[in-house]
Scaffold this active site. Structure first.
Site, mmCIF file in Angstrom:
data_model
loop_
_atom_site.group_PDB
_atom_site.id
_atom_site.type_symbol
_atom_site.label_atom_id
_atom_site.label_comp_id
_atom_site.label_asym_id
_atom_site.label_seq_id
_atom_site.Cartn_x
_atom_site.Cartn_y
_atom_site.Cartn_z
ATOM 1 N N THR A 556 0.861 -1.184 0.000
ATOM 2 C CA THR A 556 0.000 0.000 0.000
ATOM 3 C C THR A 556 0.900 1.238 0.000
ATOM 4 O O THR A 556 2.122 1.141 0.015
ATOM 5 C CB THR A 556 -0.888 0.050 1.264
ATOM 6 O OG1 THR A 556 -0.070 0.367 2.396
ATOM 7 C CG2 THR A 556 -1.580 -1.276 1.501
ATOM 8 N N GLU A 607 13.404 -3.107 -0.688
ATOM 9 C CA GLU A 607 14.127 -2.906 -1.948
ATOM 10 C C GLU A 607 13.339 -2.055 -2.929
ATOM 11 O O GLU A 607 13.893 -1.180 -3.612
ATOM 12 C CB GLU A 607 14.450 -4.266 -2.572
ATOM 13 C CG GLU A 607 15.192 -4.199 -3.895
ATOM 14 C CD GLU A 607 16.594 -3.621 -3.762
ATOM 15 O OE1 GLU A 607 16.766 -2.430 -4.128
ATOM 16 O OE2 GLU A 607 17.484 -4.338 -3.295
ATOM 17 N N ALA A 612 11.948 0.558 -7.859
ATOM 18 C CA ALA A 612 11.005 -0.543 -8.117
ATOM 19 C C ALA A 612 11.725 -1.886 -7.992
ATOM 20 O O ALA A 612 12.207 -2.229 -6.917
ATOM 21 C CB ALA A 612 10.348 -0.366 -9.482
ATOM 22 N N LEU A 614 14.572 -2.783 -9.373
ATOM 23 C CA LEU A 614 16.028 -2.729 -9.556
ATOM 24 C C LEU A 614 16.754 -3.072 -8.250
ATOM 25 O O LEU A 614 16.334 -2.673 -7.174
ATOM 26 C CB LEU A 614 16.456 -1.334 -10.007
ATOM 27 C CG LEU A 614 16.015 -0.882 -11.403
ATOM 28 C CD1 LEU A 614 16.477 0.559 -11.645
ATOM 29 C CD2 LEU A 614 16.586 -1.807 -12.465
ATOM 30 N N GLY A 665 0.195 3.603 -15.079
ATOM 31 C CA GLY A 665 0.522 3.049 -13.769
ATOM 32 C C GLY A 665 1.913 3.405 -13.294
ATOM 33 O O GLY A 665 2.463 2.756 -12.399
ATOM 34 N N ASP A 679 8.694 12.444 -3.638
ATOM 35 C CA ASP A 679 8.983 11.016 -3.734
ATOM 36 C C ASP A 679 10.475 10.767 -3.949
ATOM 37 O O ASP A 679 11.057 9.842 -3.378
ATOM 38 C CB ASP A 679 8.166 10.400 -4.878
ATOM 39 C CG ASP A 679 8.194 8.894 -4.850
ATOM 40 O OD1 ASP A 679 7.887 8.309 -3.788
ATOM 41 O OD2 ASP A 679 8.542 8.279 -5.869
ATOM 42 N N LYS A 683 13.391 8.883 -1.621
ATOM 43 C CA LYS A 683 14.263 7.817 -2.127
ATOM 44 C C LYS A 683 15.736 8.099 -1.881
ATOM 45 O O LYS A 683 16.488 7.219 -1.450
ATOM 46 C CB LYS A 683 13.989 7.603 -3.625
ATOM 47 C CG LYS A 683 12.615 7.012 -3.909
ATOM 48 C CD LYS A 683 12.342 6.916 -5.404
ATOM 49 C CE LYS A 683 10.970 6.313 -5.681
ATOM 50 N NZ LYS A 683 10.664 6.248 -7.133
ATOM 51 N N GLY A 797 6.386 0.798 -12.797
ATOM 52 C CA GLY A 797 5.559 -0.231 -13.431
ATOM 53 C C GLY A 797 5.163 -1.297 -12.439
ATOM 54 O O GLY A 797 5.962 -1.722 -11.601
#
Length: 815
Positions: A556, A607, A612, A614, A665, A679, A683, A797
């Site tokens: 979520t 991770e 995503a 990677l 998406g 965001d 990260k 994705g």
């Protein structure tokens, strides 16, 4: 001559008794058999209930007695032909009248002694054995019924009498060896004292009756026929994959039966072991199965040094502690003497080498009596403060590994306690004898099922490891995760020996649980029928189920879900987070979660928070583990922004390109998180933290290119505002095109400082040829200086993100 005992479900009804007849038909033609029979299933308890009701002055005992009589009369009619029923029915009526007379007396006196209990309970075996003897008689098999009270003589310790072998053995030997008959039926459980008063041999006494007789007549074998096909590696009610043990040594069988293996009554082994008589444990319902052979030596080689796992519930731990105990002889003697005087059996003993404390395990029912007795015995020392009042802990259980070969295999105890520790099972006390045949641990009763399954998996299940997965969030990414798990089920079992069972799923509306695993082909339909979603209840269910090898996957973007990570980790459940809120929250919470994972021997993996699917965080951690140091990080970490600026050429408005990214998406549910740069800030902060930096959001510079007005209001307002500011976005693009450069939203970390912002990069830059939704992370380290380490690929994705979560789940259970 062989001795066979039939009990449990084997004598529960007429159908099962007929199975006994069919098992013995051929054998009776060639063998001399002594058959020991227990009461019809549930009769002993029903008799005891009746007499207790009578002692309490409750007339309901008459109803209970009538049920017992009706059951035995009906059983007789089902088993015996009509022409031969009269004698047996009269016997049943006579015994039932005697039972009623005794209960009437108890009712009038409202007094119940152990002697009376034994007399009442004896009727269960007396009735069943004579009915079964009549059944064999009616089918043409002559037999002699022997009253066990005439041949097994005990002391007068009613309800748990001790056999006098010096008197009993000659009686048993002459009874059977001097007889002309070759087939005998004997009631189990019952005996008598020297005065002929009925006694009983305690729980499982019918097994013991058979063993005593087998030893006295030097039987070729003792067969215990029950409702399971032998002794098992664990209790099948707790472990679905429990296996039959084909061969076991006497000593191992005694250990297993003592620690809760209900197939065999613990004292059963002793008489036959002295005579080296083999014991078979077989099932009435599967007589063709090998069963378990118990003997002195076993030629059958086993790959495991552990023979079985057993447990005892309802244990209390008594701890006697005090500074005045060290170096003073006699404390242990007085403790055990006090418990013995109160008829309290000690199940487990452990003492610290400092002599400061001694700890024993007893049945929980005797805990209060033990507390009063021990405190009284040590009253003087307690008053002088050299010994503490006895500490009593309840709601405990003992779990034991048993195996005669454990002594020659180092590392068994280490493997045992490591497995328990990995699953958050706290060990309160440990005991291991010098024979190393048994390793016992005291744990919470709530952890017994989990502990037995964990140990059984580690020591017996070479096929696969069971993983129990809970998933919160089954939207775009979560649904693809479930599809990938379904697709890879056979691969995981075949190649990694993992069986990943999804036992809980939830979305914002519904939640669903199934300990046997949710059908991943129909999870959507099943979830619709689930109960209403309540986050606290969902988390509490994860904790209360207490399943082994558990993993919670948060797919979520919910802040409330992230707040529950700490309590989940504290329950020794690994957390896999696609949700980056926790890892990018305050540094203190991030650090707390990392520490909790270490403390409770689980994993907190995230991770997919960066890049995503990677392997960005994994690569960073590997660098640090190998002793490298990260000096600088440059990265394009937003697949959304990279997609947007790779596709924004001025022909379509900036707002339309962002909407395309959302439709594909590639964005967060609220695209402003991506466009604002927040965001990306999260990260780069996560990467900085994983590099060892103590850093928070406010420490990072965010050079946003978005007009402040566009960040207000709803998502719909956001798109309208971007249309309004199209000239602003076009001017940024034109400026870059004029310089022959491309726009990239870049994150930087160097010398403890971090920043994010839109940059123009020329064709010589590593980021220039970054297309679509790709991400790239460039690590400059002590080892990677002139030529940095580059991780590059799709950074957004649903499929790749789901695969990253999948990889973390597997990593959590394999590390």
């Amino acid at each position: 001559m062989r001795v066979l005992k039939f009990g449990g479900s084997s004598v529960a009804n007429a159908e099962n008794i007929n199975k006994i007849v069919s098992i013995l038909e051929d054998r009776l033609k060639n063998e001399k058999l002594i058959v020991v029979v227990s009461a019809l299933g549930g009769t002993t308890d029903a008799l005891l209930t009746s007499v207790v009701l009578a002692s309490e002055g409750k007339e309901k005992y008459k109803e209970e007695l009538q049920k017992i009589e009706n059951r035995h009369l009906e059983m007789t009619k089902q088993l015996i032909p009509v022409a031969q029923q009269s004698r047996v029915l009269s016997m049943v009526k006579q015994h039932c009248n005697e039972i009623e007379d005794i209960c009437n007396g108890v009712f009038l006196l409202q007094e119940l002694t152990s002697r009376t209990k034994d007399r009442i309970m004896s009727y269960g075996e007396l009735l069943s054995s004579q009915i079964i003897a009549a059944k064999f008689e009616s089918t043409g098999f002559k037999n002699k019924w022997i009253d066990a009270r005439k041949i097994i003589i005990t002391n007068s310790n009613f309800e748990n009498a001790v056999v006098n072998f010096d008197v009993s053995n000659p009686k048993i030997h002459s009874c059977f060896h001097d007889a002309e008959e070759s087939f005998f039926i004997v009631p189990g459980f019952i005996s008598s004292d020297k005065n002929g008063v009925t006694t009983t041999l305690g729980r499982g006494g019918s097994d013991y009756t058979a063993s005593v007789i087998a030893a006295a007549v030097d039987a070729t074998a003792l067969e215990i026929w029950t409702d399971v096909s032998g002794m098992m590696t664990a209790d099948p009610r707790l472990v679905s994959n429990a296996k039959i043990i084909p061969n076991v040594l006497y000593r191992e069988a005694m250990e297993l039966s003592h620690f809760g293996a209900k197939v065999l009554y613990p004292p059963t082994i002793q008489p036959v072991m002295r005579k080296n008589i083999p014991v078979w444990v077989k099932s009435t319902f599967a007589p063709e199965h090998h069963g378990t052979l118990i003997e002195n030596t076993s030629e059958k080689k086993t790959t495991s040094s552990v023979r079985g796992i057993s447990s005892i519930n309802k244990i209390a731990l008594l701890s006697l502690e005090g500074s005045g105990m060290a170096g003073v002889p006699g404390f242990s003697k007085r403790l055990f003497e006090t418990l013995a005087n109160e008829q309290i059996n000690v199940i487990l003993i452990t003492q610290s080498s400092s002599e400061h404390s001694i700890c024993v395990g007893i049945e929980e029912a005797a805990a209060e009596k033990a507390k009063l007795a021990v405190d009284a015995a040590f009253a003087l020392e307690i008053e002088r403060l050299v010994v503490e009042p006895l500490i009593v802990e309840k709601d405990l259980a003992i779990i034991a590994l048993v195996g005669d070969k454990m002594k020659s295999h180092p590392g068994i105890s280490g493997k045992m306690f490591s497995a328990l520790g990995r699953n958050g099972i706290n060990v309160r006390a440990i005991s291991q004898g010098s024979s190393e045949r048994n390793i016992s641990a005291v744990i919470s009763t709530n952890d017994v099922k989990k502990a037995v399954n964990v140990l059984h998996e580690d020591f017996f299940e070479t096929t696969y490891k069971q993983v129990n997965l809970f998933v919160a969030g089954v939207g775009n990414v979560g649904s693809r995760l479930l599809s990938q798990l379904l697709q890879q089920q056979s691969y995981l079992q075949k190649n990694l020996r993992l069986s990943v069972r999804v036992v809980g799923i939830a979305n914002s509306r519904k939640m669903l649980f199934n300990n046997n695993g949710i059908d991943l082909e129909n999870w959507k339909e099943l979830l619709q029928e689930g109960e209403k979603m309540n986050l606290s209840e969902f988390v509490n269910t994860i904790k209360s189920k207490n399943l082994r090898n558990s993993v919670f996957a948060d797919v979520t973007a919910n802040q409330d879900v992230a707040k529950h990570y700490a309590e989940i980790l504290e329950k020794s459940v690994s957390v896999v987070a696609c949700n980056k809120i926790a890892a990018s929250s305050s540094y203190s919470y991030y650090e707390k979660l990392k520490n909790l994972a270490r403390e409770f021997n689980v994993h907190y993996l995230f991770e997919t928070n960066v890049g995503a699917g990677l392997p960005v965080i994994g690569t960073l951690n590997d660098l640090l583990l190998s002793g490298d140091k990260v000096n600088k990080i440059e990265a394009v970490l937003s697949g959304t922004l990279n997609f947007v600026f790779n596709n924004y050429d001025g022909k379509k408005t900036f707002a339309k390109v962002v909407k395309e990214a959302q439709d594909e998406g590639f964005t967060e549910p609220d695209p402003r998180l991506d466009l604002s740069g927040v965001d990306v800030v999260r990260k780069i902060m996560i990467l900085a933290r994983e590099s060892g930096e103590k850093i928070d959001m406010e420490d990072i510079t965010n050079n946003s290119f978005m007009p402040e007005e566009c960040m207000q209001g709803s998502v719909e307002d956001f798109y309208k505002c971007m249309e309004k500011y199209e000239a602003h976005f076009k001017s940024i693009l034109d400026e870059a095109n004029k310089a022959g450069k491309k726009l990239k939203f870049v994150a930087n970390y160097e010398n403890g400082k971090a920043s994010v912002g839109l940059q123009q990069v020329d064709s010589s830059h590593d980021f220039y040829h970054l297309y679509g939704k790709d991400n790239v992370v460039v690590f400059y380290t002590n080892r990677y200086t002139g030529q940095p380490l580059v991780v590059k690929g799709a950074g957004a994705g649903a499929e790749v993100t789901a695969s990253g979560v999948f990889a973390d789940i597997i990593r959590a259970v394999r590390i």
